[in-house]
Write an enzyme that holds these catalytic residues in place. Structure first.
Site, PDB file in Angstrom:
ATOM      1  CB  SER A  60      96.231  31.282  77.123  1.00 12.62           C
ATOM      2  OG  SER A  60      96.996  32.297  77.716  1.00 12.62           O
ATOM      3  CG  HIS A 100      97.008  35.206  73.596  1.00 16.51           C
ATOM      4  ND1 HIS A 100      97.964  34.208  73.609  1.00 16.51           N
ATOM      5  CD2 HIS A 100      96.266  35.004  74.719  1.00 16.51           C
ATOM      6  CE1 HIS A 100      97.809  33.445  74.677  1.00 16.51           C
ATOM      7  NE2 HIS A 100      96.790  33.901  75.357  1.00 16.51           N
ATOM      8  CG  ASP A 115     100.354  35.494  71.519  1.00 14.38           C
ATOM      9  OD1 ASP A 115     100.178  36.466  72.268  1.00 14.38           O
ATOM     10  OD2 ASP A 115      99.911  34.356  71.767  1.00 14.38           O
TER      11      ASP A 115
END
Length: 726
Positions: free
Chosen positions: A596, A703, A671
């Site tokens: 991320s 995600h 995602d």
């Protein structure tokens, strides 16, 4: 000759001893971590304190189904079974009591939507009779909440707010304009849920006669189209997602009066491009407090509204030349006497506790110092004490403290080093602490606030004993100075058979986002054990908390404002250069990985630090902040219209020409948070720059890139890449 033989004998004994040690201690394998769950720690779940503080309830699972048991605090013994799912025929996985504990709400067949949102089948159980009532004919509903007067349940369904009477199952529809991708009543939109840590957007008044709710008009918010795979013709999933600089939902607060069946709109001002992220009923059922933030989030207004007229007045205001911190722990507490409230703020440079009267006038700053309050655990109004966790002992730790309401007699209640997560009883006489350290899994205990440990609920001794069979090095903490002289915190995991005369490759692990923290004295979980597996394979693992991360004050955290990625990457590069000076580090084999924000950091570091880093893995990275959501991105960068260079100067896409090392780019196509679009555009830029790299996508994974065999596959692939490229 005799002397030489003695030396060889001693040397042989040392080798044999080391060999025996190696045979006794097992290496951490990928199978241990991701297949057999060898290192999974146990917890204690579903604990709710009973109203008198002398009992707590706990959810456990038996052969016949879930049960909620009542446990005596003083004896630690189970006294009765409050809810038996087997007898009721309800396989519930969560429960909550109403205020007087005469009824309980059970949720079963929970269906997750996004990070915090879900819908479920709900039953109401009468704890005296044992009868269970199925709500709404068994249809799945969202955020079912019992009323304070015990006879109603409010919930959201199909973007509308409803109330159902428990006695006759009569349903009242509070709103009627709810529509998918247009209007939401009583539930948060995607970006509020993700970035303001909220999902339910309604609250019962203390007397149960009113409901305040937030309405989201997202009809003009651009839609994001996320394709899903697995059918003959892939399907489109479209949802509202405001990217940086784009149109947000228009939000408004409304209060429904059950007696009159009328709804009043709260006057939150003429400006509509605002955020209304929190609503709080005060001690009075006629006064609703709420927070209003401007679009740039550099002005926070705390207001109180008349629940009958909707008229609002400003109580207090905070402004900043960067952004005003919205405490996601909901550290606002209205005193039951109606004379004031307690809150936290970082207005003096560190997050501390403040006491105000109802007009907003400051009565007392209760805590102060060069450390941060992490969480306002509870306010004992009768005893005039406040319980809170803080970083006073160390930014790497969290401990429980108590202090008088007047700011005197502060005392630490959990002096043991590490991280303490607290669940306080309603009468403030007891608390349950989940205590972990970097090298010790959770020890969960029941304690009284006088400092005595009453009972060990879970000590994970089985896991502690199991760990003794593995060759695992302890985390070592260290500091170093970055280019501007700032001291940064870091940890290192060395191979268990570490030899300081050898040179080892290093893999750095990074997140690095604003207010985050990876370098803590706490149990790290499975990702840590993947790192231990890599250490067993001969790698040193290092993690550095760069400038911009949390627990070290406002100036340290806000240093990255308007220029995300610049000094954070500078600090990671400085960390790698520092490691390169150590005699046991091979400076030609330093890699970095992250997920991320950490994927953004690792890819950017590999490009801008191409003379330092050999390889990088970027998992689900943001590759341009222009593609990320409005609330998070604009908080730290302003809008792309106001600050275009802040968006582009430190995008990995901008720096693809600098790539020299080995890059592995990984993303899930499903995602909903950091869209697959980020990976696609970085790949396109790399191709245009004629740069070779490796890439892998996970179909329909979100995600977290998990589910089924996914984690095993992912970490096996990353391990292979590290062995080949580092």
């Amino acid at each position: 000759m005799i002397q030489i033989n003695k030396i060889w004998t001693i040397a042989l004994m040392i080798v044999l001893c080391h060999s025996t040690f190696a045979q006794q201690k097992k290496k951490v394998t990928l199978e241990d971590v991701f297949k057999s769950n060898t290192f999974s720690a146990k917890g204690v779940y579903g604990i709710n304190w009973m109203k008198d503080g002398q009992y707590y309830s706990s959810l456990t699972r038996t052969a016949t189904g879930p049960v909620v048991v009542k446990i005596n605090v003083a004896t630690g013994k189970q006294e009765e079974t409050l809810i038996d799912g087997g007898k009721l025929g309800v396989d519930f996985s969560s429960y909550s009591f109403n205020a007087d504990e005469s009824k309980a709400l059970l949720a079963s067949d929970i269906e997750r939507i996004y990070r915090r949102s879900s819908k479920a089948i709900n039953h109401v159980v009468d704890l005296k009779s044992g009868d269970a009532q199925l709500l709404v004919n068994g249809e799945k509903i969202m955020y079912a909440t019992l009323s304070p007067d015990n006879d109603k349940v409010a919930y959201v369904q199909d973007n509308n707010l409803f109330i159902v009477n428990i006695s006759d199952q009569k349903i009242t529809q509070v709103t009627e304009d709810g529509k998918w991708n247009h209007i939401i009543n009583g539930a948060a939109d995607w970006v509020y849920e993700e970035e303001f840590s909220m999902a339910k957007a309604f609250e019962w008044s203390p007397d149960g006669r009113k409901i305040a709710f937030i309405r989201f008009d997202e009809s003009e918010v651009p839609e994001f189209n996320m394709q899903t795979w697995g059918k003959l013709y892939p399907e489109d999933y479209k949802f509202k997602y405001p990217k940086a600089g784009e149109k947000n939902a228009e939000v408004s607060i409304h209060i429904y009066d059950l007696a009159s069946n009328k709804t009043v709109k709260v006057d939150s001002g003429e400006e509509t491009d605002i955020y209304l992220p929190r609503i709080y009923w005060t001690a009075s059922s006629n006064t609703l407090a709420y927070i209003r933030l401007n679009r740039l989030q550099n002005q926070l207004d705390f207001l109180a509204a008349n629940a009958t007229s909707g008229e609002s007045k400003l109580i207090l205001q905070e402004k900043s030349d960067t952004y005003v911190d919205l405490d996601f722990n909901d550290n606002y507490h209205f005193l039951k006497d109606g004379k004031g409230f307690i809150r936290t703020s970082e207005q003096d440079g560190y997050k501390h506790i403040y006491h105000h009267d109802m007009s907003g006038k400051l009565i007392k700053q209760i805590t102060s110092g060069d450390w941060e309050v992490s969480n306002l655990v509870g306010v004992d109004e009768k005893g005039k004490k406040i319980f809170f966790t803080s970083t006073e002992a160390s930014p790497l730790e969290r401990n429980l403290y108590v202090i008088n309401l007047d700011g005197k007699n502060k005392k630490i209640l959990t002096p043991a080093s590490g991280t303490h997560s607290i669940n306080m009883s309603k009468d403030f006489k007891y608390y349950i602490t989940t205590h972990t350290e970097a090298n010790r899994p959770a020890r969960i205990t029941l304690n009284n606030t006088a400092g005595k440990e009453h009972q060990v609920l879970e000590d994970n001794q089985e896991l502690v004993d199991r760990l003794k069979n593995f060759a695992i090095s302890k985390k070592e903490y260290f500091t170093f100075e970055t280019v501007d002289g700032t001291s940064l915190n870091a940890y290192m995991i060395k191979p268990a058979d570490f030899d300081e005369s050898k040179k080892y490759p290093v893999l750095m692990y990074v997140y690095g986002g604003p207010g985050s923290q990876n370098v803590t004295n706490s149990w790290g979980g499975l990702r840590d054990f993947w790192h231990h597996h890599l250490a067993a394979e001969g790698y040193i693992i290092v993690c550095v908390d760069n400038r911009g991360t949390g627990a070290r004050g406002r100036e340290f955290k806000h240093a990255t404002y308007a220029n995300l990625g610049a000094i954070e990457t500078e600090d990671q590069i400085a960390g790698a250069k520092h490691l390169g000076t150590l005699p046991f580090v091979d400076k030609e084999r330093i890699g970095i990985w992250g997920w991320s924000y950490g994927g953004y950091m690792s890819s950017l570091a590999l490009m801008t630090g191409n003379d330092v880093f050999k390889s990088a893995i970027a998992v689900a990275p943001v590759t341009t902040w222009r593609y990320y959501d409005s609330i998070y991105t604009e908080r730290y960068l302003q809008t792309p219209q106001l600050n275009p260079s802040g968006y582009d100067d430190n995008s990995p896409i901008t720096h693809v020409n600098k790539l020299k090392g080995n890059l592995l780019l990984i993303h899930g196509t499903g995602d909903d948070n950091v869209h697959f679009q980020n990976a696609v555009d970085l790949v396109d830029a790399l191709i245009k720059a004629d740069k070779q790299f490796e890439s892998f996508y996970y179909p329909n994974r979100n995600h977290g890139i998990s589910g089924g065999n996914t984690s095993w596959h992912l970490y096996s692939m990353m391990t292979d890449f590290i062995k080949r490229k580092l």
